[in-house]
Motif scaffolding. Structure first.
Motif, short mmCIF file in Angstrom:
data_model
loop_
_atom_site.label_atom_id
_atom_site.label_comp_id
_atom_site.label_asym_id
_atom_site.label_seq_id
_atom_site.Cartn_x
_atom_site.Cartn_y
_atom_site.Cartn_z
N ASP A 160 4.07 0.73 -6.01
CA ASP A 160 3.87 -0.37 -5.08
C ASP A 160 3.77 0.16 -3.65
OD1 ASP A 160 3.41 -2.98 -4.27
OD2 ASP A 160 5.55 -3.43 -4.00
N TRP A 175 -4.05 2.22 -3.71
CA TRP A 175 -2.71 1.69 -3.90
C TRP A 175 -2.22 2.07 -5.30
CZ3 TRP A 175 -0.06 -0.70 -0.01
CH2 TRP A 175 1.17 -1.29 -0.34
N PRO A 212 0.91 2.78 -0.94
CA PRO A 212 -0.39 3.45 -0.79
C PRO A 212 -0.29 4.91 -1.17
CG PRO A 212 0.65 3.19 1.35
CD PRO A 212 1.52 2.46 0.37
N SER A 215 -7.20 -3.00 4.22
CA SER A 215 -6.30 -2.40 5.20
C SER A 215 -6.87 -2.61 6.59
CB SER A 215 -6.11 -0.91 4.94
OG SER A 215 -7.30 -0.20 5.26
N TYR A 241 -7.59 -0.77 -5.02
CA TYR A 241 -8.08 -0.56 -3.66
C TYR A 241 -7.87 -1.85 -2.89
CZ TYR A 241 -10.01 3.88 -5.16
OH TYR A 241 -10.14 5.15 -5.63
N ARG A 242 -6.96 -1.80 -1.92
CA ARG A 242 -6.57 -2.99 -1.21
C ARG A 242 -7.06 -2.96 0.23
NH1 ARG A 242 -0.35 -4.28 -3.28
NH2 ARG A 242 -0.83 -4.25 -5.53
N THR A 268 3.32 7.82 4.60
CA THR A 268 4.44 7.36 3.78
C THR A 268 5.66 8.23 4.01
OG1 THR A 268 2.84 6.69 2.08
CG2 THR A 268 5.15 6.77 1.44
#
Length: 249
Positions: free
Chosen positions: A68, A63, A70, A55, A52-53, A138
């Protein structure tokens, strides 16, 4: 035959609409189950690491480390583990942000066993960089083909989906059905994965896919077929007093 609907715990109402609208239109009892990432993880099948990055949104983004990139839902890559859940016959997967408007048994009846997968072959190139609930939009080959598909568990080509392949292949390749030759992918009519706000409005949908955001999300309240979606949600919230529907389509 079996039907699997992607479940994400942030979208309980959307899942309920998808499942109940599917069940109520069917003319024969096909099992309709939720596809839960947690089930696959607990069974030791799904081993792809998720982080979990931070944003720009008000919460971290999921993620997928292997890709590499989301992932907007918990079932983003979990759907491709379908052979380990369904195991035999034909199985349908659909995202949790859909609404059925007709009898999906009709689609099952038209499947050709010489094909490995059936889907709507969209030519969708999203103009926006974000979608539902501020998730990253995406872009990848064959966008939205895998959001509603039927998979033939008996087809030899699908044996390529081993646990190692599923856990080590980037999601963009899985969503593009990389393991299949073009001739192995059958084509469904666009009505079976009609993209709200994208597909031709003159087409009568069998399945409405709110790919950019379900009507309960801010900014999508007036999406095509939103009144029907809200009707299903209200009846679910009242405890199952569901609308009467026609099964003639």
């Amino acid at each position: 035959m079996s039907i699997w609907i992607g479940y994400d715990d942030r979208e309980d109402a959307a899942f309920a609409v998808a499942r109940e609208s599917c069940r109520r239109h069917m003319t024969m009892p096909i099992p309709v189950r939720g596809l839960l990432l947690s089930d696959l993880q607990e069974a030791g099948l799904y081993r792809r690491p998720i982080e979990y990055r931070p944003s720009a949104a008000d919460r971290p983004v999921m993620w997928d480390v292997v890709s590499d990139a989301p992932q907007s839902t918990m079932h983003a890559n979990a759907r491709f583990f379908l052979p380990f859940l369904a195991k035999e016959g034909w199985a349908m997967f659909c995202d949790g942000d859909v609404m059925f408007r007709s009898n999906v048994v009709r689609a099952f009846e038209r499947l050709d066993n010489s094909k490995a997968v059936y889907c709507v072959k969209h030519k969708h190139k999203p103009a926006k960089s974000v979608k539902m609930d501020s998730q990253v939009q995406t872009k990848y080959k064959r966008k939205n083909w895998s959001s509603v598909f039927f998979m033939n568990m008996e087809h030899s080509a699908n044996r390529a989906l081993t646990i190692d392949v599923l856990n080590n292949t980037p999601g963009r390749d899985l969503h593009g059905f990389f393991w299949l030759a073009d001739c192995d992918i059958g084509e469904l009519d666009v009505s079976w994965n009609w993209l709200a706000g994208v597909s031709d409005p003159e087409i009568e949908p069998d399945i409405v896919h709110f790919t950019e955001g379900v009507p309960s999300m801010a900014g999508y309240e007036n999406a095509p077929y939103a009144p029907e979606w809200f009707k299903w949600r209200s009846d679910w919230a009242r405890g199952g007093r569901l609308p009467s529907v026609s099964v003639t389509r």
